[in-house]
Structure formats: C-alpha cells, structure tokens
Design an enzyme around this catalytic site. Structure first.
Site, short mmCIF file in Angstrom:
data_model
loop_
_atom_site.label_atom_id
_atom_site.label_comp_id
_atom_site.label_asym_id
_atom_site.label_seq_id
_atom_site.Cartn_x
_atom_site.Cartn_y
_atom_site.Cartn_z
N HIS A 47 0.01 -11.03 -1.45
CA HIS A 47 0.29 -9.66 -1.02
C HIS A 47 -0.66 -9.33 0.14
O HIS A 47 -1.84 -9.70 0.12
CB HIS A 47 0.07 -8.70 -2.19
N CYS B 75 2.39 -2.71 -5.40
CA CYS B 75 2.28 -3.93 -4.59
C CYS B 75 2.63 -5.20 -5.36
O CYS B 75 2.79 -6.26 -4.77
CB CYS B 75 0.89 -4.03 -3.98
N ASN C 241 0.22 -3.16 5.44
CA ASN C 241 0.64 -3.30 4.04
C ASN C 241 1.98 -2.58 3.84
O ASN C 241 2.03 -1.36 3.83
CB ASN C 241 -0.46 -2.71 3.15
O1 UT7 Z 1 -2.04 -2.81 -1.72
C1 UT7 Z 1 -2.54 -2.03 -2.75
C2 UT7 Z 1 -3.89 -2.43 -3.08
N1 UT7 Z 1 -4.81 -1.93 -2.09
C3 UT7 Z 1 -5.81 -2.69 -1.69
O2 UT7 Z 1 -5.91 -3.82 -2.11
C4 UT7 Z 1 -6.82 -2.08 -0.75
C5 UT7 Z 1 -8.21 -2.42 -1.23
N2 UT7 Z 1 -9.29 -1.80 -0.45
C6 UT7 Z 1 -9.53 -2.13 0.84
O3 UT7 Z 1 -8.82 -2.90 1.44
C7 UT7 Z 1 -10.78 -1.59 1.48
O4 UT7 Z 1 -11.59 -0.98 0.50
C8 UT7 Z 1 -10.51 -0.55 2.62
C9 UT7 Z 1 -9.89 -1.26 3.81
C10 UT7 Z 1 -9.58 0.53 2.12
C11 UT7 Z 1 -11.81 0.07 3.09
O5 UT7 Z 1 -12.73 -0.96 3.48
P1 UT7 Z 1 -14.22 -0.98 2.93
O6 UT7 Z 1 -14.90 -2.10 3.58
O7 UT7 Z 1 -14.15 -0.99 1.41
O8 UT7 Z 1 -14.79 0.36 3.48
P2 UT7 Z 1 -15.41 1.59 2.66
O9 UT7 Z 1 -14.34 2.32 1.93
O10 UT7 Z 1 -16.61 1.13 1.91
O11 UT7 Z 1 -15.90 2.50 3.85
C12 UT7 Z 1 -16.99 2.09 4.71
C13 UT7 Z 1 -17.19 3.16 5.75
C14 UT7 Z 1 -17.27 4.56 5.15
O12 UT7 Z 1 -18.21 5.29 5.93
P3 UT7 Z 1 -19.73 5.48 5.40
O13 UT7 Z 1 -19.63 6.16 4.08
O14 UT7 Z 1 -20.29 4.08 5.30
O15 UT7 Z 1 -20.36 6.31 6.48
C15 UT7 Z 1 -15.92 5.13 5.39
O16 UT7 Z 1 -15.92 6.54 5.49
O17 UT7 Z 1 -16.07 3.18 6.64
C16 UT7 Z 1 -15.56 4.51 6.72
N3 UT7 Z 1 -14.13 4.43 6.99
C17 UT7 Z 1 -13.64 4.29 8.24
N4 UT7 Z 1 -14.25 4.22 9.43
C18 UT7 Z 1 -13.48 4.09 10.52
C19 UT7 Z 1 -13.10 4.43 6.10
N5 UT7 Z 1 -11.94 4.32 6.78
C20 UT7 Z 1 -12.24 4.23 8.10
C21 UT7 Z 1 -11.48 4.09 9.27
N6 UT7 Z 1 -12.13 4.01 10.44
N7 UT7 Z 1 -10.14 4.00 9.25
#
Ligand code: UT7
Length: 329
Positions: A252, A111, A282
């Site tokens: 980004h 990225c 993205n």
């Molecule tokens: O461009 C390259 C660099 N990449 C980035 O900068 C991405 C950085 N990371 C992020 O943007 C975020 O961490 C994500 C968007 C990937 C995830 O968001 P988050 O707020 O960090 O969510 P999380 O991973 O802590 O997940 C929270 C909950 C989990 O469920 P439990 O364990 O709380 O029951 C996940 O399993 O959300 C769940 N989850 C989803 N639920 C519905 C993860 N993906 C999804 C989904 N739909 N698509």
C-alpha cells in the site's frame, strides 16, 4: 483450485497537482513533502464521484478481456469514499456500465480495502457462488480531504481500478494465501469523525471540520511499519519463500518511508518493490491494484512470479496476500 486475478486496469484523472500547488497557500514545501512521504504529485477528479473513477477502468478491463458487461456476475467496490452512504457504489457502477446479471456490494476497510476485497472475491469464486467478480478499488480522497490542513492535505490523491477475479486453471497459481487483521484499538488514530450514525452531520460538525480525514500521523506510521513488515515476513516464512523467491512486494502506498522499512525488514532489495506513490500519492483502495496494473502494462510481471501484496490502514486493518501471477504478459 484457487481463484486468481485474470485482468487488472487503472484510471487516474488527467489533472495533475504538483507539491507546489500546496506550498502556494500552506506552510509546506516540495522538499518536506518529498523527503517525508516520497510524493511529488497527485491527481484530483475535478467533477464527478468515485464511480466515475471506476467506470473507465471497468470498461477498459471488459474490452481487454473481450467480455460483455453481461458476463460479470458480481461487483465488489472497495472504497471509503462511496458516491452515497446508500445505495452502495456497486449499484451505481452496475448501472453506469450496464451489467444486467450482477449482484454486488461495497467493502469498507480503508487502505486494506483492496486486500480484504480480493480475499472476499476469491472466496466467492472458490465456493462456486461467483464465476467472474469485478473488484473495483477506488477512492476520491479529495472529497474528504481538508485542503487547509497541511498534515493531511499533501498525502492523498484520487484513483480508480478494476480487477477481474476468476478461477485459476492451475492449483499452483493464483491467490495462494492470506493473513488479514483488524484491531479497533487503532480507530482513534485515523478516522472520519462525523457523518456516520455516531455523529450525524450538523452545523456543528461542519464548523469543526469533522467530515475530513483526521490522522495522528506518527502513531499510524509506527503501527504501519510493524504491521506491514510482520505479516509480509510471516507469509513468506509460511511458504518457505526467501527474498530470492519473491519477484515483487506490492505495498500500500501511504509513505515511501513505510514502504522502505517494510522491504528492509523482509530483506528485499528496493528494486523488487512496486512504487508509484511519487505520481499519485495515497489513493487508498486504488494503490495496490494500480501498481499491479502499471507493472503488468510495462511487462514487468511474468507468469509464475510470486508477489506479496501488503497493506495497513484505518481500523486498524492490515494484512498480506501471497499471489502467484497467472497471466501471460
Ligand atoms: O494510508 C493510511 C495509513 N496512513 C499512513 O500510513 C500514514 C502514516 N504517517 C505518515 O506517513 C507520517 O506520519 C506523516 C507523513 C503523516 C508525517 O510525517 P512525520 O515524519 O511523522 O512528521 P510529524 O507528524 O512528526 O511532523 C513533523 C513536523 C511537525 O512540526 P514540528 O512539531 O516538528 O514543528 C509538523 O507540524 O512536520 C510538520 N508538518 C509539516 N511541515 C511541512 C506536518 N505536515 C507538514 C507539511 N509540511 N505538509
């Protein structure tokens, strides 16, 4: 004299996939995706490769500038989804556009690929090695996405861009400064595990879905907020620029929450931040140049505007570039 951007164009494939596309077969929802990421829809290229996202943008750029393909002497393609491992995608683009006088190569910095490539293009121009660099930031992320993994499938899209880098006609305008970083400690959090020399493709790697994007989202998120905000603030301070002096932050587009936190930390109001993640998700190397291109087309960047370009991605790689816009609208 610094190098500068003298043209920038973008191409997104026509097929739109709204969040509901995923919620029909995955345990996810439009609401989760919008509130956690800011994404509403993205484009996927149904047929073709990354070069097919670049070629329309490159042709449009040459037409806009009234240039012939033979006027380009260097092609840089920034991508993590090359058409092939080799030959490089720059060679494919050279052939498809027909640029007989160019040499070229690909840059892989995920990225941050666009920023690393922009700095490289600028150095080639400033050293006198190149006169006109065609920098192509593009990714067909759908080719490495696991459509069965809700944690990553909803985050990415496909897009292509072309940027022309030439010498500035004024020492106060152009690519003025950069702060660029790499730290391999972060490699474990965001990677494509197999397919390289470390783990060549095999039945086992395919069965284990190791050719798709692996991401530990939370760890990347934390590092991204700090990384992007710190370098963006540092580059402003280095030039005694206050938030009033900055016309646009061009971040980004990985997550709207990362972008908002970065702007917050810089003291920038949200109306000075370029955002198109809602429409395209993205697109890795295409996010920053597609913002520049869309804002330019809308007449929202003026000659003399200070822009801070800022990125964070796999590697980890991150950085900021200070650009003083040198194109008349
Ligand atoms: O461009 C390259 C660099 N990449 C980035 O900068 C991405 C950085 N990371 C992020 O943007 C975020 O961490 C994500 C968007 C990937 C995830 O968001 P988050 O707020 O960090 O969510 P999380 O991973 O802590 O997940 C929270 C909950 C989990 O469920 P439990 O364990 O709380 O029951 C996940 O399993 O959300 C769940 N989850 C989803 N639920 C519905 C993860 N993906 C999804 C989904 N739909 N698509």
């Amino acid at each position: 004299m610094p190098a500068t951007i003298t043209a920038v164009t973008h191409y997104f494939p026509p097929d739109i996939y709204k969040n509901d596309y995923f919620s029909k077969y995955l345990d996810t929802s439009d609401e989760w995706i919008k509130t956690r990421t800011g994404i509403s829809e993205r484009r996927f290229l149904k047929e073709g490769a990354t070069s097919d996202l670049i070629v329309p943008a490159a042709k449009q750029l040459l037409e806009q500038k009234g240039l012939s393909p033979s006027d380009i002497d260097t092609i840089i393609v920034s991508t993590v989804t090359p058409d092939h491992m080799f030959p490089n995608t720059a060679a494919v683009v050279q052939d498809k556009v027909g640029m007989p006088n160019a040499w070229g190569f690909d840059i892989s910095a995920a990225c941050s690929g666009y920023l690393f490539s922009l700095r490289t293009a600028a150095s080639l121009v400033e050293s006198g090695t190149s006169k006109r660099v065609l920098l192509c930031g593009a990714d067909k992320m759908s080719s490495i996405m696991d459509f069965q993994d809700r944690a990553t499938a909803v985050l990415f899209g496909d897009g292509g861009t072309a940027t022309l880098v030439e010498m500035s006609d004024d020492p106060n305008y152009g690519i003025l400064d950069n702060i660029l970083h790499i730290d391999g400690e972060g490699g474990k959090y965001l990677k494509q595990i197999a397919g390289g020399s470390f783990k060549p493709a095999s039945h086992e790697t395919v069965d284990k879905r190791e050719h798709y994007i692996f991401q530990d989202g939370q760890n990347v998120f934390k590092a991204a907020v700090k990384g992007m905000a710190d370098v963006s603030t540092e580059i402003m301070q280095r030039h005694n620029l206050s938030h009033d002096d900055i016309a646009w932050l061009v971040p980004h587009q990985a997550n709207l929450r990362i972008i908002s936190a970065t702007a917050n930390r810089m003291g920038l109001s949200p109306d000075k931040v370029m955002i198109n993640i809602d429409k395209y998700a993205n697109t890795t190397s295409a996010t920053i140049p597609s913002c520049l291109s869309e804002w330019k087309d809308a007449g929202k960047i003026k000659k003399g505007d200070y822009l801070v370009l800022s990125s964070f991605g796999a590697g980890f790689t991150w950085g900021a570039i200070l650009l003083r816009w040198n194109m008349n609208v």
